[in-house]
Scaffold this active site. Sequence first.
Site, short mmCIF file in Angstrom:
data_model
loop_
_atom_site.label_atom_id
_atom_site.label_comp_id
_atom_site.label_asym_id
_atom_site.label_seq_id
_atom_site.Cartn_x
_atom_site.Cartn_y
_atom_site.Cartn_z
N CYS A 1 102.82 -10.35 32.36
CA CYS A 1 103.55 -9.81 32.34
C CYS A 1 102.65 -8.95 33.06
O CYS A 1 103.12 -8.02 34.12
CB CYS A 1 103.43 -8.89 31.17
N SER B 1 110.74 -18.76 9.84
CA SER B 1 111.52 -17.60 10.30
C SER B 1 112.45 -18.63 9.85
O SER B 1 114.29 -18.20 9.90
CB SER B 1 111.44 -17.45 11.63
N GLN C 1 97.61 -1.04 29.45
CA GLN C 1 98.70 -2.45 29.30
C GLN C 1 99.13 -1.54 27.58
O GLN C 1 98.48 -1.45 27.28
CB GLN C 1 98.13 -3.79 29.08
N PRO D 1 92.06 5.41 9.74
CA PRO D 1 92.57 4.24 10.32
C PRO D 1 91.37 2.52 10.01
O PRO D 1 90.24 3.34 10.03
CB PRO D 1 92.25 4.69 12.03
N LYS E 1 93.97 -14.50 34.43
CA LYS E 1 95.26 -14.72 34.98
C LYS E 1 95.28 -14.23 35.80
O LYS E 1 96.75 -13.74 37.08
CB LYS E 1 95.96 -14.61 33.40
N HIS F 1 103.30 -1.50 30.55
CA HIS F 1 102.26 -1.33 30.85
C HIS F 1 102.31 -0.33 32.37
O HIS F 1 103.82 -0.13 33.29
CB HIS F 1 102.77 -2.73 31.56
#
Length: 344
Positions: free
Chosen positions: A129, A42, A156, A182, A220, A249
């Site tokens: 998060c 990048s 989430q 899909p 977590k 979320h």
Amino acid sequence: MISNARVAILGATGAVGQEFIQLIEERNFPYSELKLLASKRSAGKELTVKGKKIIVEEATPDSFNDIDIALFAGGSVSKTLAPEAAKRGAIVIDNSSTFRMDPNVPLVIPEINPEDVKAQQGIIANPNCSTIIMLMALKPIHDLSPIKEIVVSTYQAVSGAGKEGMEELTKQVEAIVNGETPQANYLPVASLDTHYQIAYNLIPQIDVFLDNDYTKEEMKMVNETHKVLHDDTIAVAPTTVRVPVMRSHAMSVRVKTEKPLEVAAVREALSAMPGVVVCDDPQQMQYPMPLDTSFKNDVSVGRLRKDLYDPNALNLWISGDQIRKGAALNTLQIAEYILENDLL
């Protein structure tokens, strides 16, 4: 307040890095120099911050020479570059899970445990998060009466899996609309051999399973809750689920406290909590939803109600933008706390 900090953003071209830049502009975050860093792939891209064009540079250890605060968007690169940045005198605020449970690294939500920042030794960790969004709503309750048990089920958004998760949902929906089959190539975990469709589906797995049959994402929430609240005795039972929502979320939480609490007292405490808004009027069908909390800084709480069977338990519903408060905003608030308290 220090207003001449030299700042670097690692991962500037990614979703969290882009959110850093947007929030720096929105909050008029003070800096004298801003360096944008990314992978070699990048490097060379041009980004605009506060009307000024900045060329993205390849991140190396020497990128952090003469940097005061380094905002890390996350990823495996944190393991190698965060110590290098700290060695060169920068304070790193890291979004990866690498350092969260390191006893020498503070794990900080500024509205909850800002004083932990002062124990930093060059690296500060941003919690997961889901942990941030949940604890923003639970801390006021914990202050009213210590929390003993938490049962949480998360819903989430695919943005929590990064750009690839968002692209996969978009492509799958388009394929279904066009009558095509899909393709699933990324979720629940890119590195695994089996992948499941997320469009029109729910996947009760985020990250890999551990030996105890909980996922890394679930553990977590357990471990980080204990560390942020400084209380290892809280029983946390999490189930984390990926849902076909693009951003923000949500979670259903049952919380048991040491003493019974009235809903009115909880609502008042939540309303007084910085960074939390109460959206709770079931008769008018008012409750938090991802569409309403996306791109918002505040965590929204509703569906507040006493448990049907346990007088010490409450049930509530929470929603928050995991790219904002769950990642970039929380990180930037830590940086603001450092500047406001002259901690460089």
